[in-house]
Design an enzyme around this catalytic site. Structure first.
Site, PDB file in Angstrom:
ATOM      1  N   ASP A 175      37.477  40.094  42.895  1.00 15.29           N
ATOM      2  CA  ASP A 175      36.426  40.152  41.896  1.00 15.29           C
ATOM      3  C   ASP A 175      36.751  41.269  40.897  1.00 15.29           C
ATOM      4  O   ASP A 175      37.894  41.356  40.426  1.00 15.29           O
ATOM      5  CB  ASP A 175      35.063  40.342  42.573  1.00 15.29           C
ATOM      6  CG  ASP A 175      33.895  40.038  41.653  1.00 15.29           C
ATOM      7  OD1 ASP A 175      33.508  38.870  41.532  1.00 15.29           O
ATOM      8  OD2 ASP A 175      33.369  40.996  41.033  1.00 15.29           O
ATOM      9  N   TYR A 304      29.529  44.564  33.339  1.00 15.67           N
ATOM     10  CA  TYR A 304      29.708  43.310  32.608  1.00 15.67           C
ATOM     11  C   TYR A 304      29.617  43.552  31.099  1.00 15.67           C
ATOM     12  O   TYR A 304      30.406  43.006  30.320  1.00 15.67           O
ATOM     13  CB  TYR A 304      28.654  42.291  33.050  1.00 15.67           C
ATOM     14  CG  TYR A 304      28.934  41.718  34.416  1.00 15.67           C
ATOM     15  CD1 TYR A 304      29.582  40.493  34.554  1.00 15.67           C
ATOM     16  CD2 TYR A 304      28.572  42.405  35.576  1.00 15.67           C
ATOM     17  CE1 TYR A 304      29.858  39.967  35.795  1.00 15.67           C
ATOM     18  CE2 TYR A 304      28.845  41.886  36.824  1.00 15.67           C
ATOM     19  CZ  TYR A 304      29.492  40.668  36.928  1.00 15.67           C
ATOM     20  OH  TYR A 304      29.774  40.158  38.172  1.00 15.67           O
ATOM     21  N   HIS A 362      35.651  33.374  47.799  1.00 13.79           N
ATOM     22  CA  HIS A 362      35.595  34.507  46.879  1.00 13.79           C
ATOM     23  C   HIS A 362      35.519  35.857  47.600  1.00 13.79           C
ATOM     24  O   HIS A 362      36.174  36.816  47.201  1.00 13.79           O
ATOM     25  CB  HIS A 362      34.388  34.345  45.959  1.00 13.79           C
ATOM     26  CG  HIS A 362      34.345  35.316  44.838  1.00 13.79           C
ATOM     27  ND1 HIS A 362      35.068  35.169  43.679  1.00 13.79           N
ATOM     28  CD2 HIS A 362      33.657  36.482  44.692  1.00 13.79           C
ATOM     29  CE1 HIS A 362      34.843  36.184  42.883  1.00 13.79           C
ATOM     30  NE2 HIS A 362      33.983  36.994  43.458  1.00 13.79           N
TER      31      HIS A 362
END
Length: 390
Positions: A175, A304, A362
């Site tokens: 990630d 982000y 993931h």
């Protein structure tokens, strides 16, 4: 550097339990299941378990079993685990989590990586582990400043490893940890022996000829990346544009925080029905607790926003500076965005290790810790003889 020990006041736990018991529940349309988000009945049952059965003190004790420290880097507090192997020739390895993960991702792997002999492995595969919390996440938060994007975090990690006295080390991540680890290999190649990742986004260059050469498996992988971008990335767009706005609900409501995170563990794992099909329920809740107890729902979302420009370059083949260090890639093929190897090697020509697994997804280190440990060992095994030459 200062020793650190987790010791959450009981009043904070009492406040959490009160909030859970007083949740104002929404309604739900009939028969929609997971198609529109986390189902009401499932979340109610999980919250009741969290309130009445889950034991934070047990998790706290488990985390405190590992040496922890804090240090200030570039004006921010950085929290990290530092676990030295009993093997004197162990290789230093920096493990970086992602979102909505935390240092909890690596708990099942710490023992086998640091002391392989005690877990049926070869002592020659031992690592000294450094496991930091990304600035703005967990006990490395909340943030005090803007500007904490991927390159800045990578620079902080280089400073951290230097302060710890490690002249040569490996980096691993999934990630966000994948992007940070690759960036670290780019900015600190004189010290980074190699980078291992278990997530690699590989967009097409837009050249029709490139697509013509793809087989059916790779076309499916591109379709899954497209589905992620169009259907599953709403959380990312919101956090990348209005992280402050989303923080109010997540910071004030533990159920809101839980739903925001648990949805990803359902959509991004091999769970057939609920996230617990793939990952232990208590481990999932411990991960959520690190966000709730530290009040970092909002500050973790800032990454982000800060990384918009960086990700724009990532999705523009040719816009990134090349890496010179060896790269290893572990591919859990059920992942929501498995990479296309030809695209990966186009942009990262120093890939020397590529291993695919039909289990895991993931959150590879949490879902399949044995496979995760195996692949990390396998990649760095080939680099250990060269480590002394760096």
């Amino acid at each position: 550097m200062y020793p650190f020990r987790i010791d959450i006041p009981q009043k904070d736990l009492d406040d959490l339990h009160r909030r859970l018991s007083e949740t104002r529940w929404p309604t739900e349309l009939p028969g929609v299941g997971w198609s529109r988000g986390v189902p009401l009945d499932y979340l109610k049952e999980l919250v009741e378990y969290w309130r009445t059965t889950y034991d934070w003190r047990k998790a706290e004790h488990q985390l405190n079993a590992y040496p922890q420290f804090t240090t200030e880097i570039d004006g921010e507090n950085v929290h990290f685990l530092h676990i030295r192997s009993p093997e004197p020739t162990a290789m230093p390895l920096l493990l970086t989590h992602g979102w909505p993960g935390s240092i909890v991702e690596f708990l099942p792997s710490i023992g086998p990586l640091t002391d392989p002999a005690a877990h049926g492995g070869n002592p020659a595969d031992a690592f000294h582990l450094v496991v930091p919390s990304i600035p703005g996440h967990g006990f490395s938060g909340p943030l005090n400043q803007t500007g904490w994007h991927i390159p800045r975090i990578a620079h902080a990690w280089a400073v951290l490893m230097s302060r710890l006295g490690y002249e040569s080390y490996g980096a691993q991540g999934g990630d966000w940890g994948s992007f940070i680890s690759l960036e670290l290999g780019k900015i600190d190649p004189q010290h980074v022996a190699g980078v291992h990742v278990n997530l690699l986004l590989t967009p097409t260059s837009g050249d029709p000829a490139e697509l013509d050469n793809l087989g059916e498996v790779d076309r499916v992988r591109l379709d899954r990346l497209e589905r992620y971008q169009t259907e599953l990335s709403g959380y990312a767009r919101l956090q990348a544009t209005r992280p402050q706005t989303v923080s109010y609900g997540l910071h004030d409501s533990p159920v809101g925080q839980l739903a925001w995170i648990i949805e990803k563990f359902r959509e991004w794992t091999e769970s057939s029905n609920v996230p617990e099909d793939a990952i232990d329920r208590d481990l999932l809740l411990t991960n959520v607790m690190l966000y709730w107890l530290t009040g970092t729902a909002g500050s973790s979302a800032q990454l982000y926003y800060e990384s918009n420009e960086y990700l724009g370059k990532w999705f523009t083949p040719g816009a990134r500076e090349p890496l010179t260090v060896p790269i290893g890639v572990a591919v859990a093929t059920p992942d929501v965005t498995p990479p296309v190897r030809s695209f990966a090697e186009r942009d990262l020509p120093t890939i020397i290790h590529w291993q695919e697994y039909d289990r895991g997804s993931h959150f590879f280190a949490m879902e399949e810790p044995d496979l995760f440990v195996h692949d990390v060992r396998l990649f760095y095994r080939s680099l250990r003889p060269a480590l002394a030459q760096i």
